[in-house]
Design an enzyme around this catalytic site. Structure first.
Site, mmCIF file in Angstrom:
data_model
loop_
_atom_site.group_PDB
_atom_site.id
_atom_site.type_symbol
_atom_site.label_atom_id
_atom_site.label_comp_id
_atom_site.label_asym_id
_atom_site.label_seq_id
_atom_site.Cartn_x
_atom_site.Cartn_y
_atom_site.Cartn_z
ATOM 1 N N ASP A 1 0.844 -1.201 0.000
ATOM 2 C CA ASP A 1 0.000 0.000 0.000
ATOM 3 C C ASP A 1 0.874 1.243 0.000
ATOM 4 O OD1 ASP A 1 -1.972 -1.807 0.674
ATOM 5 O OD2 ASP A 1 -1.990 -1.217 2.791
HETATM 6 N N1 URA Z 1 -1.156 -5.895 4.027
HETATM 7 C C1 URA Z 1 -1.595 -4.620 4.025
HETATM 8 O O1 URA Z 1 -2.593 -4.311 4.666
HETATM 9 N N2 URA Z 1 -0.903 -3.722 3.318
HETATM 10 C C2 URA Z 1 0.199 -4.012 2.616
HETATM 11 O O2 URA Z 1 0.803 -3.130 1.983
HETATM 12 C C3 URA Z 1 0.651 -5.337 2.621
HETATM 13 C C4 URA Z 1 -0.059 -6.269 3.333
#
Ligand code: URA
Length: 244
Positions: free
Chosen positions: A113
């Site tokens: 993310d």
């Molecule tokens: N889980 C999440 O919530 N975000 C990420 O970037 C990777 C795994």
């Protein structure tokens, strides 16, 4: 033994983002391309494309970029995105600009993310990409999560059971491992890559992830001291660690 691929020099350099084939012909005529320390004037020449080519070929006095089949480990900084669809600064912007013109293209192996930091791999090797993200391989991804509220002690068992369903999903999550670091910090290892998985897992326990950082992928760790935004190419031995 695997056959060594060959390529015309102009086609190879163009596929590596150096410019069009006619630009490569002009560059060669101007003495800008050398192979084994000798000027390479005829860009229609076919050469074997071996991994050691960057030690033998120079473009404008600089070592050739890595040939196809590269794997890049990046410490993803906060606020950068992995997908062109999300908008904002992209992780690809950190790499040399001409690498955006490479064919085969460089893609992230899975995604983090915008607000997640840490170990991110990128590659132009489609087979490797699929092997790493394939659910069948069970490659473990380990995240350090800093939480808004103290853990209540039930999370480890809940995640380990393998019957937790995330909101809006019917298929239960595969079992995941939780290692408590402090009241509000934990390491969580998962083998799947569902959308916002770690944040949603803690949300299912009534908590909220404030900071998320990926530390490991299989047996490969983010190198100590690697600052956000720094990257390096992985050796074959390091790539093999992913599957350990
Ligand atoms: N889980 C999440 O919530 N975000 C990420 O970037 C990777 C795994």
């Amino acid at each position: 033994m695997a056959k060594i691929p060959t390529s015309r020099v102009d086609r190879l350099l163009s596929s590596m983002g150096y410019g069009s084939r006619s630009e490569m012909a002009r560059l060669a005529k101007a003495g800008g391309i050398t192979l084994d320390a000798a000027d390479l004037l005829d860009v229609s020449k076919r050469i074997p494309v071996t991994p050691d080519l960057p030690t033998r070929m120079e473009i404008d006095g600089e070592a050739l970029d890595p040939v196809a089949g590269m794997v890049i480990l990046l410490n993803k900084p906060l606020g950068m995105t992995c997908s062109h669809k999300e908008g904002g600064a992209l992780v690809y912007d950190i790499l040399p600009a001409r690498w955006r013109r490479r064919d085969p293209a460089i893609s992230t192996i899975g995604r983090l993310d915008k607000q997640t930091t840490g170990l991110l791999l990128l590659t132009d090797d489609g087979d490797l990409l699929h092997r790493v993200i394939s659910p069948k391989r069970h490659v473990k991804k380990t995240y350090r999560a800093k939480l808004a509220r103290p853990l209540d002690g039930t999370e480890g068992d809940l995640f380990a059971l393998g019957d937790l369903r995330l909101e809006g999903e019917t298929k239960p999550l595969a079992p995941a491992e939780l290692e408590v670091v402090s009241e509000t910090e934990a390491l969580l290892s998962v083998t799947e890559g569902r959308y916002h998985q770690v944040r949603r897992m803690f949300a299912a326990t009534g908590n909220h992830v404030e900071e998320l950082h990926r530390e490991r992928l299989g047996g490969l760790s983010l190198p100590e001291g690697m600052a956000p935004g720094q990257w390096k190419l992985l050796s074959d031995e390091e790539i093999a660690l992913i599957f350990q």
